[in-house]
Every structure is written in structure tokens, then in C-alpha cells.
Design a protein around this motif. Structure first.
Motif, PDB file in Angstrom:
ATOM      1  N   ASP A  35     -40.422 -29.125  48.047  1.00  0.00           N
ATOM      2  CA  ASP A  35     -38.948 -29.835  47.870  1.00  0.00           C
ATOM      3  C   ASP A  35     -38.898 -30.800  48.999  1.00  0.00           C
ATOM      4  O   ASP A  35     -38.376 -32.049  48.551  1.00  0.00           O
ATOM      5  CB  ASP A  35     -37.998 -28.961  47.535  1.00  0.00           C
ATOM      6  CG  ASP A  35     -38.052 -28.178  46.256  1.00  0.00           C
ATOM      7  OD1 ASP A  35     -39.164 -28.319  45.578  1.00  0.00           O
ATOM      8  OD2 ASP A  35     -37.036 -27.472  45.890  1.00  0.00           O
ATOM      9  N   PRO A  47     -39.074 -24.297  39.036  1.00  0.00           N
ATOM     10  CA  PRO A  47     -38.146 -25.319  39.193  1.00  0.00           C
ATOM     11  C   PRO A  47     -37.755 -25.641  40.637  1.00  0.00           C
ATOM     12  O   PRO A  47     -38.086 -24.576  41.446  1.00  0.00           O
ATOM     13  CB  PRO A  47     -36.856 -24.907  38.666  1.00  0.00           C
ATOM     14  CG  PRO A  47     -37.217 -23.855  37.733  1.00  0.00           C
ATOM     15  CD  PRO A  47     -38.244 -23.215  38.469  1.00  0.00           C
ATOM     16  N   ILE A  50     -32.296 -24.066  44.307  1.00  0.00           N
ATOM     17  CA  ILE A  50     -30.953 -24.146  43.934  1.00  0.00           C
ATOM     18  C   ILE A  50     -30.335 -25.159  45.095  1.00  0.00           C
ATOM     19  O   ILE A  50     -29.699 -25.990  44.711  1.00  0.00           O
ATOM     20  CB  ILE A  50     -30.207 -22.946  43.972  1.00  0.00           C
ATOM     21  CG1 ILE A  50     -30.676 -21.892  42.749  1.00  0.00           C
ATOM     22  CG2 ILE A  50     -28.648 -22.894  43.796  1.00  0.00           C
ATOM     23  CD1 ILE A  50     -30.574 -20.626  42.799  1.00  0.00           C
ATOM     24  N   ASP A  51     -30.426 -24.612  46.438  1.00  0.00           N
ATOM     25  CA  ASP A  51     -30.015 -25.670  47.395  1.00  0.00           C
ATOM     26  C   ASP A  51     -31.108 -26.487  47.618  1.00  0.00           C
ATOM     27  O   ASP A  51     -32.003 -26.337  48.504  1.00  0.00           O
ATOM     28  CB  ASP A  51     -29.475 -24.832  48.386  1.00  0.00           C
ATOM     29  CG  ASP A  51     -28.420 -24.068  48.327  1.00  0.00           C
ATOM     30  OD1 ASP A  51     -27.693 -24.361  47.568  1.00  0.00           O
ATOM     31  OD2 ASP A  51     -28.366 -22.858  48.877  1.00  0.00           O
ATOM     32  N   THR A  52     -30.879 -27.914  47.256  1.00  0.00           N
ATOM     33  CA  THR A  52     -31.770 -28.943  47.496  1.00  0.00           C
ATOM     34  C   THR A  52     -31.791 -29.233  49.036  1.00  0.00           C
ATOM     35  O   THR A  52     -30.974 -29.401  49.637  1.00  0.00           O
ATOM     36  CB  THR A  52     -31.570 -30.277  46.725  1.00  0.00           C
ATOM     37  OG1 THR A  52     -31.314 -29.790  45.381  1.00  0.00           O
ATOM     38  CG2 THR A  52     -32.395 -31.220  46.824  1.00  0.00           C
ATOM     39  N   CYS A 178     -34.556 -20.418  42.697  1.00  0.00           N
ATOM     40  CA  CYS A 178     -34.767 -21.763  42.135  1.00  0.00           C
ATOM     41  C   CYS A 178     -33.752 -21.767  40.937  1.00  0.00           C
ATOM     42  O   CYS A 178     -33.243 -20.777  40.490  1.00  0.00           O
ATOM     43  CB  CYS A 178     -35.889 -21.782  41.625  1.00  0.00           C
ATOM     44  SG  CYS A 178     -37.494 -21.790  42.974  1.00  0.00           S
ATOM     45  N   ARG A 179     -33.678 -23.269  40.528  1.00  0.00           N
ATOM     46  CA  ARG A 179     -32.643 -23.519  39.530  1.00  0.00           C
ATOM     47  C   ARG A 179     -33.097 -22.812  38.284  1.00  0.00           C
ATOM     48  O   ARG A 179     -34.171 -23.128  37.811  1.00  0.00           O
ATOM     49  CB  ARG A 179     -32.448 -24.980  39.415  1.00  0.00           C
ATOM     50  CG  ARG A 179     -31.858 -25.421  40.641  1.00  0.00           C
ATOM     51  CD  ARG A 179     -31.812 -27.097  40.698  1.00  0.00           C
ATOM     52  NE  ARG A 179     -31.790 -27.953  41.669  1.00  0.00           N
ATOM     53  CZ  ARG A 179     -32.036 -29.160  42.045  1.00  0.00           C
ATOM     54  NH1 ARG A 179     -32.566 -29.701  40.903  1.00  0.00           N
ATOM     55  NH2 ARG A 179     -31.961 -29.627  43.122  1.00  0.00           N
ATOM     56  N   GLY A 180     -32.072 -22.759  37.323  1.00  0.00           N
ATOM     57  CA  GLY A 180     -32.355 -22.621  35.913  1.00  0.00           C
ATOM     58  C   GLY A 180     -33.179 -21.356  35.713  1.00  0.00           C
ATOM     59  O   GLY A 180     -33.116 -20.368  36.405  1.00  0.00           O
ATOM     60  N   THR A 194     -35.724 -15.931  38.183  1.00  0.00           N
ATOM     61  CA  THR A 194     -34.721 -16.764  39.021  1.00  0.00           C
ATOM     62  C   THR A 194     -33.391 -16.126  38.918  1.00  0.00           C
ATOM     63  O   THR A 194     -33.179 -15.152  38.148  1.00  0.00           O
ATOM     64  CB  THR A 194     -34.589 -18.162  38.521  1.00  0.00           C
ATOM     65  OG1 THR A 194     -34.262 -18.050  37.186  1.00  0.00           O
ATOM     66  CG2 THR A 194     -35.842 -19.062  38.544  1.00  0.00           C
ATOM     67  N   GLU A 196     -30.442 -17.086  37.931  1.00  0.00           N
ATOM     68  CA  GLU A 196     -29.972 -17.227  36.337  1.00  0.00           C
ATOM     69  C   GLU A 196     -30.517 -16.358  35.666  1.00  0.00           C
ATOM     70  O   GLU A 196     -29.634 -15.735  34.737  1.00  0.00           O
ATOM     71  CB  GLU A 196     -30.247 -18.881  36.264  1.00  0.00           C
ATOM     72  CG  GLU A 196     -29.612 -19.146  34.986  1.00  0.00           C
ATOM     73  CD  GLU A 196     -29.727 -20.415  34.349  1.00  0.00           C
ATOM     74  OE1 GLU A 196     -30.016 -20.823  33.482  1.00  0.00           O
ATOM     75  OE2 GLU A 196     -29.367 -21.558  35.391  1.00  0.00           O
TER      76      GLU A 196
END
Length: 217
Positions: A35, A47, A50-52, A178-180, A194, A196
Motif C-alpha cells: 500500500d 483489499p 483499513i488504516d491507509t 484489511c477493508r471489506g 478480515t 468485517e
């Protein structure tokens, strides 16, 4: 994780032992590299974090970028495959033997220690303010997280879906920040999810039902 006080009629089998591996260091480091350097990784990859993270201070030249992007997917697969395997405690114990032959020690270390970006590309890349910030935020999140009782854990909540997966060999759940929604079986014993997915009962039950043990991931 194991039910320490079995109760008659309790759906948690008394011999079911499960470990939750939250944000393995080597996996988080690789996700940060991807990232922070905006690598374009092909294949079945998770993905973004979560914290970019902020962009890394170091700028890759074209040769580095091509090399890193080519190396990342295969190394990621090895890292998460290792994270999905249970700890080989006998191998860890043998490593403490002082008279262990050097060749056997090297083989045991390769078994016990996870592959990593550091092993392939050195430690220097992580001497970066962006990476330190990611570490600090993760540490703060762990420090302030509300402790869960056994009864409140997602695995207890969804034990009816967990038991069939465990009977197929699932003993380790790896959670990556990670997101999503993202789910992947890891070899014969692991499942990658993840936060979520793990937080949502319907999604987590579907993820557990999707576990398919394989000889390699």
C-alpha cells in the motif's frame, strides 16, 4: 482457544482447540509495502489496509518497482500459508538444544520462522515514518480494544458453523487488518478473514462454511 469448563449440551466440543492469529507481523509488513509503495499486485490478494498508510519516503526506481511487483504475490502466498499452519512446538523446543547440528537448526528455523519481506529485501525499507505510524496506530488500537470474554467471541457466537469446519481440519483463523470482506482457505488448517467478516455473524458463518482444506495454499 478452548472451552475450559465444558457444560452438558454445550455445542462447543470439549476437545476443540482453535487459535486466532490477529494481524501477523510478517503479513502486516507486506501489506504496508504494497500500500505504501502502491504496488500493483496481481492474483488473489486482499483489499487495502483499513488504516491507509502514508506514502513511503523512499521512491522506487523502475527496476525496483518491477522487481517488487513481481515478487510480492508469491511471497504473500508463502507468508499467509505459514500463518495458517499451527505452531510446531516440538520443533521450537528442539531449537533450544545447544548441541543441535547446524544443518538441522537451519531446517528447523525455516519451518518455524515465517517467510518475510525483510528476509527477501532487508530491513531498511521499514525504517520509514509511514511504517512507524502504522505500528503506533495498531498498538493503540490493541491497547484500547475492549477485552472479550469467551462467551462474547465471534467463534462462540457462531460455534454451530465453526464445528463442521474444525472437523474438516480448521484449527487456525488468521485475521488481517484489511477493508471489506475477504476470505481465503489456507492449506489444510487455516482460514484467512478480515475484521468485517469476523464481526458479522452471517458473513462469518459463510466464511467458515467455505473452508476447504488443501495440501497447499
Amino acid at each position: 482457544m478452548q472451552s475450559t469448563h465444558p457444560i452438558p449440551g454445550d455445542p462447543w466440543p470439549p476437545d476443540m482447540i482453535l487459535s486466532i492469529e490477529g494481524a501477523p507481523r510478517e503479513a502486516v509488513e507486506m501489506l504496508w509495502v504494497r500500500d505504501a509503495f502502491e504496488l500493483e499486485a496481481d492474483g488473489d490478494v486482499p483489499p487495502p489496509l483499513i488504516d491507509t498508510p502514508a506514502p513511503a519516503a523512499h521512491t522506487l526506481d523502475e527496476t525496483e518497482r518491477v522487481r517488487w511487483q513481481a515478487a510480492w504475490p508469491a511471497l504473500w502466498a508463502r507468508v499467509v500459508a505459514h500463518a495458517g499452519r499451527p505452531t510446531d512446538f516440538p520443533a521450537v523446543d528442539r531449537l533450544w538444544q545447544r548441541d543441535l547440528p547446524q544443518e538441522e537448526r537451519a531446517a528447523l528455523l525455516a519451518e518455524v520462522m515465517s517467510p518475510s519481506w525483510r528476509e527477501e529485501f532487508g530491513d531498511g525499507v521499514f525504517d520509514d515514518a509511514s511504517f512507524r505510524d502504522v505500528q503506533e496506530r495498531a498498538s493503540e488500537a490493541r491497547r484500547t480494544a475492549r477485552p472479550h470474554s469467551f462467551a462474547d467471541l465471534p467463534e462462540r457466537r457462531d460455534v454451530e458453523a465453526l464445528v463442521p469446519a474444525w472437523r474438516q481440519g480448521l484449527v487456525r483463523i488468521v485475521v488481517i487488518p484489511c477493508r471489506g470482506a475477504y476470505v481465503r482457505s489456507l492449506g489444510a488448517t487455516g482460514l484467512l478473514v478480515t475484521p468485517e467478516v469476523r464481526a458479522d455473524s452471517a458473513a462469518y458463518r459463510a466464511a467458515l462454511a467455505s473452508f476447504i482444506p488443501t495440501s497447499s495454499s
